[in-house]
Design a protein around this motif. Sequence first.
Motif, PDB file in Angstrom:
ATOM      1  N   PRO A   1       0.947  -1.534  -0.009  1.00 53.12           N
ATOM      2  CA  PRO A   1      -0.064   0.100   0.069  1.00 53.12           C
ATOM      3  C   PRO A   1       0.650   1.227  -0.153  1.00 53.12           C
ATOM      4  CG  PRO A   1       0.074  -0.699   2.330  1.00 53.12           C
ATOM      5  CD  PRO A   1       0.830  -1.894   1.383  1.00 53.12           C
ATOM      6  N   HIS A   2       0.378   2.121  -0.482  1.00 58.42           N
ATOM      7  CA  HIS A   2       0.917   3.629  -0.278  1.00 58.42           C
ATOM      8  C   HIS A   2       0.642   4.298   0.837  1.00 58.42           C
ATOM      9  CE1 HIS A   2       1.783   7.905  -1.042  1.00 58.42           C
ATOM     10  NE2 HIS A   2       2.199   7.721  -2.272  1.00 58.42           N
ATOM     11  N   TRP A   3       1.911   4.667   1.490  1.00 59.88           N
ATOM     12  CA  TRP A   3       1.875   4.922   2.942  1.00 59.88           C
ATOM     13  C   TRP A   3       0.865   6.274   3.240  1.00 59.88           C
ATOM     14  CZ3 TRP A   3       3.236   1.261   5.600  1.00 59.88           C
ATOM     15  CH2 TRP A   3       4.316   0.284   5.335  1.00 59.88           C
ATOM     16  N   GLY A   4       0.849   6.920   2.273  1.00 56.64           N
ATOM     17  CA  GLY A   4       0.043   8.477   2.297  1.00 56.64           C
ATOM     18  C   GLY A   4      -1.517   8.236   2.212  1.00 56.64           C
ATOM     19  N   LYS A   5      -1.861   6.883   1.724  1.00 56.92           N
ATOM     20  CA  LYS A   5      -3.226   6.744   1.142  1.00 56.92           C
ATOM     21  C   LYS A   5      -4.090   5.580   1.954  1.00 56.92           C
ATOM     22  CE  LYS A   5      -1.499   8.661  -3.196  1.00 56.92           C
ATOM     23  NZ  LYS A   5      -1.465   8.429  -4.521  1.00 56.92           N
ATOM     24  N   ARG A   6      -5.203   5.229   1.639  1.00 60.23           N
ATOM     25  CA  ARG A   6      -6.190   4.678   2.497  1.00 60.23           C
ATOM     26  C   ARG A   6      -5.630   3.212   2.364  1.00 60.23           C
ATOM     27  NH1 ARG A   6     -11.514   5.382   4.361  1.00 60.23           N
ATOM     28  NH2 ARG A   6     -11.682   7.663   4.617  1.00 60.23           N
ATOM     29  N   PHE A   7      -5.489   2.478   3.593  1.00 67.45           N
ATOM     30  CA  PHE A   7      -5.380   0.965   3.749  1.00 67.45           C
ATOM     31  C   PHE A   7      -5.853   0.831   4.945  1.00 67.45           C
ATOM     32  CE2 PHE A   7      -1.106   2.567   4.565  1.00 67.45           C
ATOM     33  CZ  PHE A   7      -0.754   1.777   5.661  1.00 67.45           C
ATOM     34  N   THR A   8      -6.145  -0.606   5.224  1.00 69.13           N
ATOM     35  CA  THR A   8      -6.414  -1.344   6.603  1.00 69.13           C
ATOM     36  C   THR A   8      -5.172  -2.189   7.135  1.00 69.13           C
ATOM     37  OG1 THR A   8      -7.505  -3.049   5.585  1.00 69.13           O
ATOM     38  CG2 THR A   8      -8.724  -0.998   6.078  1.00 69.13           C
ATOM     39  N   ALA A   9      -4.108  -2.760   6.218  1.00 69.00           N
ATOM     40  CA  ALA A   9      -3.285  -3.737   6.623  1.00 69.00           C
ATOM     41  C   ALA A   9      -2.433  -3.174   7.630  1.00 69.00           C
ATOM     42  CB  ALA A   9      -2.382  -3.837   5.541  1.00 69.00           C
ATOM     43  N   LYS A  10      -2.173  -4.049   8.667  1.00 65.84           N
ATOM     44  CA  LYS A  10      -1.296  -3.697   9.883  1.00 65.84           C
ATOM     45  C   LYS A  10      -0.112  -4.401   9.837  1.00 65.84           C
ATOM     46  CE  LYS A  10      -4.147  -0.434  11.334  1.00 65.84           C
ATOM     47  NZ  LYS A  10      -5.180  -0.244  10.183  1.00 65.84           N
ATOM     48  N   ASP A  11       0.459  -4.535  10.981  1.00 66.04           N
ATOM     49  CA  ASP A  11       1.691  -5.188  11.230  1.00 66.04           C
ATOM     50  C   ASP A  11       2.023  -6.440  10.687  1.00 66.04           C
ATOM     51  OD1 ASP A  11       4.307  -4.982  12.656  1.00 66.04           O
ATOM     52  OD2 ASP A  11       3.674  -6.670  13.774  1.00 66.04           O
ATOM     53  N   SER A  12       1.027  -7.503  10.976  1.00 69.89           N
ATOM     54  CA  SER A  12       1.216  -8.865  10.426  1.00 69.89           C
ATOM     55  C   SER A  12       1.426  -9.002   9.059  1.00 69.89           C
ATOM     56  CB  SER A  12       0.248  -9.629  11.149  1.00 69.89           C
ATOM     57  OG  SER A  12      -1.096  -9.185  10.809  1.00 69.89           O
ATOM     58  N   GLN A  13       0.602  -8.168   8.494  1.00 72.50           N
ATOM     59  CA  GLN A  13       0.521  -8.341   7.119  1.00 72.50           C
ATOM     60  C   GLN A  13       1.560  -7.709   6.274  1.00 72.50           C
ATOM     61  OE1 GLN A  13      -3.421  -6.657   7.190  1.00 72.50           O
ATOM     62  NE2 GLN A  13      -4.261  -8.298   5.927  1.00 72.50           N
ATOM     63  N   LEU A  14       2.109  -6.415   6.897  1.00 74.02           N
ATOM     64  CA  LEU A  14       3.245  -5.553   6.415  1.00 74.02           C
ATOM     65  C   LEU A  14       4.338  -6.357   6.616  1.00 74.02           C
ATOM     66  CD1 LEU A  14       2.070  -2.126   7.775  1.00 74.02           C
ATOM     67  CD2 LEU A  14       2.004  -2.929   5.581  1.00 74.02           C
ATOM     68  N   SER A  15       4.503  -7.113   7.518  1.00 74.82           N
ATOM     69  CA  SER A  15       5.773  -7.825   7.779  1.00 74.82           C
ATOM     70  C   SER A  15       6.027  -8.911   6.522  1.00 74.82           C
ATOM     71  CB  SER A  15       5.763  -8.490   8.923  1.00 74.82           C
ATOM     72  OG  SER A  15       4.694  -9.350   9.125  1.00 74.82           O
ATOM     73  N   LYS A  16       4.863  -9.283   6.003  1.00 74.89           N
ATOM     74  CA  LYS A  16       5.072 -10.227   4.996  1.00 74.89           C
ATOM     75  C   LYS A  16       5.306  -9.522   3.472  1.00 74.89           C
ATOM     76  CE  LYS A  16       1.634 -13.342   7.058  1.00 74.89           C
ATOM     77  NZ  LYS A  16       0.334 -14.038   7.187  1.00 74.89           N
ATOM     78  N   ILE A  17       4.920  -8.468   3.447  1.00 73.26           N
ATOM     79  CA  ILE A  17       5.146  -7.864   1.999  1.00 73.26           C
ATOM     80  C   ILE A  17       6.371  -6.865   2.126  1.00 73.26           C
ATOM     81  CG2 ILE A  17       2.676  -8.189   1.388  1.00 73.26           C
ATOM     82  CD1 ILE A  17       2.209  -5.311   2.354  1.00 73.26           C
ATOM     83  N   TYR A  18       7.054  -6.618   3.361  1.00 75.14           N
ATOM     84  CA  TYR A  18       8.127  -5.621   3.206  1.00 75.14           C
ATOM     85  C   TYR A  18       9.104  -6.540   3.990  1.00 75.14           C
ATOM     86  CZ  TYR A  18       5.580  -1.432   2.105  1.00 75.14           C
ATOM     87  OH  TYR A  18       4.603  -0.613   1.399  1.00 75.14           O
ATOM     88  N   PRO A  19      10.141  -6.856   3.032  1.00 76.04           N
ATOM     89  CA  PRO A  19      11.258  -7.656   3.684  1.00 76.04           C
ATOM     90  C   PRO A  19      11.888  -7.034   4.911  1.00 76.04           C
ATOM     91  CG  PRO A  19      11.199  -7.744   1.452  1.00 76.04           C
ATOM     92  CD  PRO A  19      10.319  -6.956   1.813  1.00 76.04           C
TER      93      PRO A  19
ATOM     94  N   LYS B   1       8.014   8.806  20.861  1.00 76.31           N
ATOM     95  CA  LYS B   1       7.659  10.330  20.672  1.00 76.31           C
ATOM     96  C   LYS B   1       7.034  10.822  19.306  1.00 76.31           C
ATOM     97  CE  LYS B   1      10.404  13.427  22.443  1.00 76.31           C
ATOM     98  NZ  LYS B   1      11.513  14.490  22.743  1.00 76.31           N
ATOM     99  N   PHE B   2       7.363   9.689  18.246  1.00 73.63           N
ATOM    100  CA  PHE B   2       6.904  10.364  16.830  1.00 73.63           C
ATOM    101  C   PHE B   2       5.729   9.343  16.437  1.00 73.63           C
ATOM    102  CE2 PHE B   2      11.564  11.806  16.579  1.00 73.63           C
ATOM    103  CZ  PHE B   2      11.298  13.056  16.812  1.00 73.63           C
ATOM    104  N   LEU B   3       5.182   8.479  17.545  1.00 74.22           N
ATOM    105  CA  LEU B   3       4.067   7.641  17.028  1.00 74.22           C
ATOM    106  C   LEU B   3       2.837   8.066  17.596  1.00 74.22           C
ATOM    107  CD1 LEU B   3       5.118   4.219  18.170  1.00 74.22           C
ATOM    108  CD2 LEU B   3       5.304   5.335  15.904  1.00 74.22           C
TER     109      LEU B   3
ATOM    110  N   VAL C   1       2.605  -0.364  13.756  1.00 67.76           N
ATOM    111  CA  VAL C   1       3.777  -1.160  13.948  1.00 67.76           C
ATOM    112  C   VAL C   1       3.808  -1.829  15.168  1.00 67.76           C
ATOM    113  CG1 VAL C   1       5.345   0.712  12.943  1.00 67.76           C
ATOM    114  CG2 VAL C   1       4.875   0.904  15.567  1.00 67.76           C
ATOM    115  N   ASN C   2       2.557  -2.148  15.544  1.00 66.31           N
ATOM    116  CA  ASN C   2       2.070  -2.897  16.776  1.00 66.31           C
ATOM    117  C   ASN C   2       2.682  -2.575  17.983  1.00 66.31           C
ATOM    118  OD1 ASN C   2       0.864  -4.942  17.970  1.00 66.31           O
ATOM    119  ND2 ASN C   2       2.225  -6.533  17.551  1.00 66.31           N
ATOM    120  N   GLU C   3       2.736  -1.180  18.311  1.00 62.44           N
ATOM    121  CA  GLU C   3       3.371  -0.755  19.527  1.00 62.44           C
ATOM    122  C   GLU C   3       2.361  -0.140  20.191  1.00 62.44           C
ATOM    123  OE1 GLU C   3       5.657  -0.157  22.375  1.00 62.44           O
ATOM    124  OE2 GLU C   3       7.018  -0.310  20.338  1.00 62.44           O
ATOM    125  N   LYS C   4       2.037  -1.087  21.441  1.00 60.41           N
ATOM    126  CA  LYS C   4       0.870  -0.795  22.238  1.00 60.41           C
ATOM    127  C   LYS C   4       1.138   0.597  23.480  1.00 60.41           C
ATOM    128  CE  LYS C   4      -0.726  -5.411  22.187  1.00 60.41           C
ATOM    129  NZ  LYS C   4       0.137  -5.846  21.021  1.00 60.41           N
TER     130      LYS C   4
END
Length: 444
Positions: free
Chosen positions: A386-404, A421-423, A431-434
């Motif tokens: 997904p483009h980072w500045g546009k709409r998507f719902t994928a989160k950490d578990s999915q992004l870890s599979k598509i971004y090496p 600080k920057f989150l 990024v699954n940071e609670k």
Amino acid sequence: MKQKNNGIWVSWNENVKHSYKSLYKITSESELQKVIAHSKKIRFFGNKQSSADIAAGTDTLIDMKNYNKIVSYDDDKRTITVQSGVILKDLLEAIEAVGWCIPCLPDINTITVGGALATGTHGTSGKLLSEYITSCRLILADGSVKEIKSNDELMNAVKVSLGMLGVLSTITFKCEPAYTLHVKERPENDSEWLPKIKNRLKKHDFLRVLWLPHTNKGYVITGDKIAPETEVTENLGPKFLKHRRTASKILYKYTHVFPWLTAIANKLLYIGFFSSKKEHKGSLYQATVTKSRGSTLELAEWTIGLNKFPQVFKELKKEINKWNNKSFIHIPMDVRFVEKDNAWLSYAYKEDIVTMGCVSRNAATADTYEAFKTVEKIFLKYGGRPHWGKRFTAKDSQLSKIYPKWEDFKSLRKELDPTNKFLNPYLSKLVNEKKTANVRKVVA
């Protein structure tokens, strides 16, 4: 430095709103350092044109638009250094004035350079805008400055980072000599333009396709470098073409209530605005970049490897042409082409890609626009990003599979910003940071 207290931050589309306690308008690097160093949670923004909720949502905000100077030129190296709040229009006009260009430009010129880089903004038939950085200064979470050169290992992480590693201060771009394009535009059947992509990428210096869902047509735009003095018989098409956005607004007005109306509207818009041929010449900037966006809209964009695109396209077309679903897509879907690079969070990491944009002309009803869901489902199925500045719902578990390099990026983020600080809430989920501070969101 100007400070404003206790207000509401509103996105360009007015469908994302956050309250804040302090908003700073900075004009210098020292001011930027000071605000960052003394803030517990902070985000920063330019013209607020991202469809993703990345720019606000913290008690402290920085408005970067007044940090907008052209710092210097280096004629020998053909580089330009700018502050990160400069609007892309001003950067491009500054380099054109000295006979230079950046050979891959985004679709619009109203975004800040820092925001464009952070979200992986790109054009077509070239690389991401961030690939033309030769050096930059990054303000870290403690307020210190880190200067990063193109050969530093850190650069590939910083190039596209959603502002999670720090705040870009000044950026130096490598430019090329300006050139003139001979641009031709015309409609083609899907059966014609789709199989010609690879050959056209080799043949032409510029290639872009505006796909017109529910019409079986694409509007093909090619550009070839020519000598500036070459004569071209200009044909800009009928004068009424400038009214396409107004016509779209009228025809799509009730499509959120009756989605099937979209297919009829698309056919009418094709006949009226995409059925004629056009021809002109100009610099890359003059010939291909939209100078303004007259109305708000919502966007999603997905990318896929060049070799996988025909399969993805055929599946997407088949799915949206089913009359038993609600995924009727407003036209056009912007199809562009980006060369591979090494940036960790680049859509083109290690492979040539095709990008495909999906637009809703009804920004206020974008949350129920079924097309975004359908496009995401199909692209994710094939490993699309997904483009980072546009709409998507994928989160950490999915992004870890598509971004090496996703896990490497997350580790570096924690190292550079141990207190998060920057989150903001959106990025924390990404990024699954609670552990994130409480913020106040205002529902649109």
